[in-house]
Scaffold this motif. Sequence first.
Motif, short mmCIF file in Angstrom:
data_model
loop_
_atom_site.label_atom_id
_atom_site.label_comp_id
_atom_site.label_asym_id
_atom_site.label_seq_id
_atom_site.Cartn_x
_atom_site.Cartn_y
_atom_site.Cartn_z
N LEU A 36 0.82 -1.21 0.00
CA LEU A 36 0.00 0.00 0.00
C LEU A 36 0.86 1.26 0.00
N VAL A 37 0.42 2.26 -0.76
CA VAL A 37 1.00 3.60 -0.75
C VAL A 37 -0.11 4.58 -0.37
N ALA A 38 0.20 5.49 0.55
CA ALA A 38 -0.75 6.52 0.97
C ALA A 38 -0.08 7.88 0.89
N ASP A 39 -0.77 8.85 0.33
CA ASP A 39 -0.27 10.21 0.15
C ASP A 39 -1.16 11.16 0.92
N GLY B 187 -8.41 8.01 -4.57
CA GLY B 187 -7.51 9.14 -4.81
C GLY B 187 -6.69 8.99 -6.08
N ASP B 188 -5.57 9.70 -6.14
CA ASP B 188 -4.77 9.72 -7.37
C ASP B 188 -3.40 9.07 -7.23
N SER B 189 -3.14 8.37 -6.12
CA SER B 189 -1.95 7.51 -6.11
C SER B 189 -2.24 6.36 -7.05
N ARG B 190 -1.25 5.92 -7.80
CA ARG B 190 -1.51 5.03 -8.93
C ARG B 190 -0.96 3.63 -8.77
N ALA B 191 -1.56 2.72 -9.54
CA ALA B 191 -1.07 1.36 -9.70
C ALA B 191 -0.85 1.10 -11.18
N TYR B 192 0.31 0.55 -11.50
CA TYR B 192 0.65 0.17 -12.87
C TYR B 192 1.04 -1.30 -12.90
N LEU C 55 -3.38 0.69 -14.07
CA LEU C 55 -4.50 -0.11 -13.59
C LEU C 55 -5.55 0.73 -12.90
N SER C 56 -5.12 1.75 -12.20
CA SER C 56 -6.04 2.63 -11.47
C SER C 56 -6.43 3.83 -12.34
N THR C 57 -7.49 4.48 -11.95
CA THR C 57 -7.93 5.72 -12.59
C THR C 57 -7.91 6.83 -11.54
N ASP C 58 -7.29 7.96 -11.87
CA ASP C 58 -7.18 9.05 -10.90
C ASP C 58 -8.56 9.57 -10.50
N HIS C 59 -8.77 9.73 -9.22
CA HIS C 59 -9.99 10.36 -8.73
C HIS C 59 -9.72 11.87 -8.59
N THR C 60 -9.69 12.53 -9.74
CA THR C 60 -9.43 13.96 -9.78
C THR C 60 -10.46 14.65 -10.66
N VAL D 155 -10.09 -3.10 -9.14
CA VAL D 155 -9.90 -3.85 -10.39
C VAL D 155 -9.20 -5.14 -10.04
N GLU D 156 -9.48 -6.20 -10.80
CA GLU D 156 -8.82 -7.47 -10.54
C GLU D 156 -8.54 -8.18 -11.86
N ASP D 157 -7.51 -9.03 -11.84
CA ASP D 157 -7.12 -9.76 -13.05
C ASP D 157 -6.21 -10.91 -12.64
N THR D 158 -5.72 -11.64 -13.64
CA THR D 158 -4.79 -12.73 -13.39
C THR D 158 -3.35 -12.26 -13.63
N ILE D 159 -2.43 -12.97 -13.03
CA ILE D 159 -1.00 -12.64 -13.12
C ILE D 159 -0.33 -13.53 -14.16
N GLU D 160 0.63 -12.96 -14.87
CA GLU D 160 1.50 -13.73 -15.75
C GLU D 160 2.91 -13.72 -15.17
N PRO D 161 3.66 -14.79 -15.32
CA PRO D 161 5.04 -14.81 -14.83
C PRO D 161 5.84 -13.64 -15.40
N GLY D 162 6.57 -12.97 -14.54
CA GLY D 162 7.37 -11.84 -14.98
C GLY D 162 6.68 -10.50 -14.83
N ASP D 163 5.38 -10.51 -14.50
CA ASP D 163 4.69 -9.23 -14.28
C ASP D 163 5.37 -8.45 -13.17
N ARG D 164 5.42 -7.14 -13.36
CA ARG D 164 5.89 -6.25 -12.30
C ARG D 164 4.81 -5.20 -12.05
N PHE D 165 4.57 -4.93 -10.78
CA PHE D 165 3.59 -3.94 -10.38
C PHE D 165 4.31 -2.74 -9.77
N LEU D 166 3.77 -1.57 -10.02
CA LEU D 166 4.26 -0.34 -9.42
C LEU D 166 3.10 0.37 -8.73
#
Length: 242
Positions: A35-38, A116-121, A131-136, A176-187
């Motif tokens: 988790l990231v919180a701003d 909020g507008d902290s993001r997930a990629y 993956l996320s949409t900014d709440h702005t 949002v939810e989905d499946t993972i593929e090997p090698g995926d990286r999340f930010l």
Amino acid sequence: MTDYRLVSAGLSDPGLKRERNEDSVHVDDEQCFFLVADGMGGHENGALASQTAVQGFRALRLPDDFEEAIRAAALRMHEVNDRLVRMREETNVSQMGTTAVALLVRGHRFAVVWVGDSRAYILRRGGLFQLSTDHTHVQDLVDQGILSSFEAKDHPMGHVLTRALGVQETVQVDIVEDTIEPGDRFLLCSDGLSGPVPEDVIRELVAEGAPEYAVGMLIKAAHANGAPDNVTAIVVEARDLA
């Protein structure tokens, strides 16, 4: 708990212009939760708000079941919102709130839960996808077709949030939810990274080296672009168990 070996790293930095870091970061490898919180509200208030969000999730034991874990994470978002609203009312503070973006992994599936507008990629097969949409306010104008994505990039109202924890008595939590593929990286990151650093640079750095190295390079890139805000990033890689 997961079909992959998760390798993660998180780092929070005050940036070059702010006296205090109002961001907070939470990395829980055991529960496969990040988790990231701003925080917002200025100095102590913003820091307290983001720390309250992180503390709320540190105290949470998430279920092993994917759907139940998502519900528990979303419920805790609402509970943090309630707590921050009470804190604001009890201390007579006009501004206190925080964004929150979380990644949850179970088995071969993942979910992103955010306000909020902290993001997930996700970095997949060389491409970086938000993956996320900014709440702005500006993102709402883009969604309505009033502004283009190019016009929205440097819009003066770009940081005006339409949703945050602790601002109103009720809050809508997106998932949002989905499946993972090997090698995926999340930010996961605060807007102190996604704001000053171009997305093509973020893509290159998320892919570079181990997650710990990638996170350090992302922070350096924010500094190289002036780092006008606090900068926080978590990188999580899904590796095969073999």
